[in-house]
Design a protein around this motif. Structure first.
Motif, short mmCIF file in Angstrom:
data_model
loop_
_atom_site.label_atom_id
_atom_site.label_comp_id
_atom_site.label_asym_id
_atom_site.label_seq_id
_atom_site.Cartn_x
_atom_site.Cartn_y
_atom_site.Cartn_z
N TRP A 47 0.86 -1.19 0.00
CA TRP A 47 0.00 0.00 0.00
C TRP A 47 0.89 1.23 0.00
O TRP A 47 1.62 1.47 0.96
CB TRP A 47 -0.92 -0.01 1.21
N GLU A 48 0.85 2.01 -1.09
CA GLU A 48 1.57 3.27 -1.19
C GLU A 48 0.58 4.38 -0.82
O GLU A 48 -0.36 4.67 -1.57
CB GLU A 48 2.12 3.47 -2.60
N VAL A 49 0.79 5.01 0.32
CA VAL A 49 -0.16 5.96 0.89
C VAL A 49 0.24 7.38 0.51
O VAL A 49 1.41 7.77 0.67
CB VAL A 49 -0.22 5.81 2.43
N GLY A 50 -0.71 8.18 0.02
CA GLY A 50 -0.38 9.53 -0.41
C GLY A 50 0.63 9.49 -1.54
O GLY A 50 1.63 10.21 -1.54
N LEU A 71 -1.46 -1.13 -4.18
CA LEU A 71 -2.54 -0.16 -4.09
C LEU A 71 -1.93 1.22 -3.85
O LEU A 71 -1.19 1.41 -2.88
CB LEU A 71 -3.50 -0.52 -2.95
N ALA A 72 -2.21 2.18 -4.73
CA ALA A 72 -1.74 3.56 -4.59
C ALA A 72 -2.93 4.44 -4.27
O ALA A 72 -3.90 4.49 -5.05
CB ALA A 72 -1.05 4.03 -5.87
N PRO A 97 -11.34 4.34 6.59
CA PRO A 97 -10.77 3.11 7.15
C PRO A 97 -9.71 2.54 6.23
O PRO A 97 -9.73 2.77 5.02
CB PRO A 97 -11.98 2.19 7.27
N PRO A 98 -8.76 1.78 6.78
CA PRO A 98 -7.71 1.21 5.93
C PRO A 98 -8.31 0.29 4.87
O PRO A 98 -9.25 -0.46 5.14
CB PRO A 98 -6.85 0.41 6.92
N PRO A 99 -7.77 0.33 3.66
CA PRO A 99 -8.27 -0.54 2.60
C PRO A 99 -7.60 -1.90 2.64
O PRO A 99 -6.58 -2.10 3.31
CB PRO A 99 -7.88 0.22 1.33
#
Length: 263
Positions: A47-50, A71-72, A97-99
């Motif tokens: 998961w790449e956040v922001g 997931l971006a 919520p977190p995906p």
């Protein structure tokens, strides 16, 4: 331009693309070195956040291969490729919520200091890890090294540092924690992670440093002027000084901290 209280360096402005490219040139090698050291392999879920731009999720997708998944997410996904080898989703990490069903790696760079609910965001990222998964958070610490010209040797350097102080004033007014980077290790431990470590990376000069400074100053110049912190003449002189190659421009130290959810 009126101060609307929003993110100073939002993705909707034309300079965002230049900033993304400069940040990738400066910091991707360090980011990728850290992720490699954490053992990224085919089949990992990331998961790449922001995410901002596409460079990090594209690299992750190549590393995890067709059996993995990347997931971006961002609140503005306009700079991400919808039909890329990674999934794109609009998501506010401080609110939503977190995906997903658990990740082997969660990564965020230059994100949390700008999130109003950064404690909730960090908790969400840690909770999204599968047992044994890694969280890597990278944040600048402008108060650790506050000068854009560490060698303040003349008027051009003094002007550059004055404008950097003005930028920090605007950031603090927006709720940015300018010393957040150094607090990452205890925050990761407080989130229940183990094997916590951290280091710092600090570019001092180079073409990408100059491009980043030019794009940043152009992106915030109206807010600097409207806030009475700087004049158009000062900003124009600073941009001319950069274009003339008069300055060795540094970045703030980038603190990279990582920890693991117990298996």
């Amino acid at each position: 331009m009126a101060d609307d209280g929003g993110y100073l360096l939002d993705n909707q402005q034309a300079e965002a693309g230049v900033r993304f490219d400069a940040l990738a040139t400066l910091f991707n090698p360090s980011t990728f070195r850290h992720i490699d050291a954490l053992g990224i392999a085919e089949g990992w879920r990331c998961w790449e956040v922001g995410a901002g731009g596409a460079s990090v999720p594209s690299w992750l997708a190549a590393r995890v291969g067709p059996t993995g998944h990347v997931l971006a997410t961002d609140i503005d996904v306009s700079w991400l490729t919808a039909d890329a080898e990674y999934e794109v989703r609009c998501h506010d990490v401080g609110v939503d919520p977190p995906p997903g069903d658990g990740f082997d790696l969660v990564h965020a760079r230059l994100l949390l200091v700008h999130v109003p609910r950064r404690a909730a965001a960090l908790a969400a990222m840690a909770s999204a890890l599968r047992p044994g998964g890694w969280l890597l958070v990278e944040e600048a610490d402008p108060m650790m090294q506050p000068l854009v010209c560490p060698d303040e040797s003349g008027p051009a350097q003094r002007l550059a540092n004055k404008l950097k102080r003005d930028l920090r004033t605007l950031m603090a007014q927006r709720g940015v924690d300018l010393a957040y980077g150094r607090r990452l290790p205890p925050l990761l431990r407080d989130a229940g992670l183990t094997e916590v470590e951290a280091d710092a990376f600090f570019p001092i000069t180079g073409p990408a440093c100059a491009l980043l400074e030019q794009a940043t100053v152009r992106q915030i110049r109206d807010r600097l002027v409207s806030a009475g912190l700087a004049t158009d003449e000062e900003i124009d002189q600073h941009l001319d000084n950069i274009a003339a190659g008069l300055l060795d421009l540094a970045t703030s130290p980038m603190i990279s901290a990582w920890g693991r959810r117990p298996a």
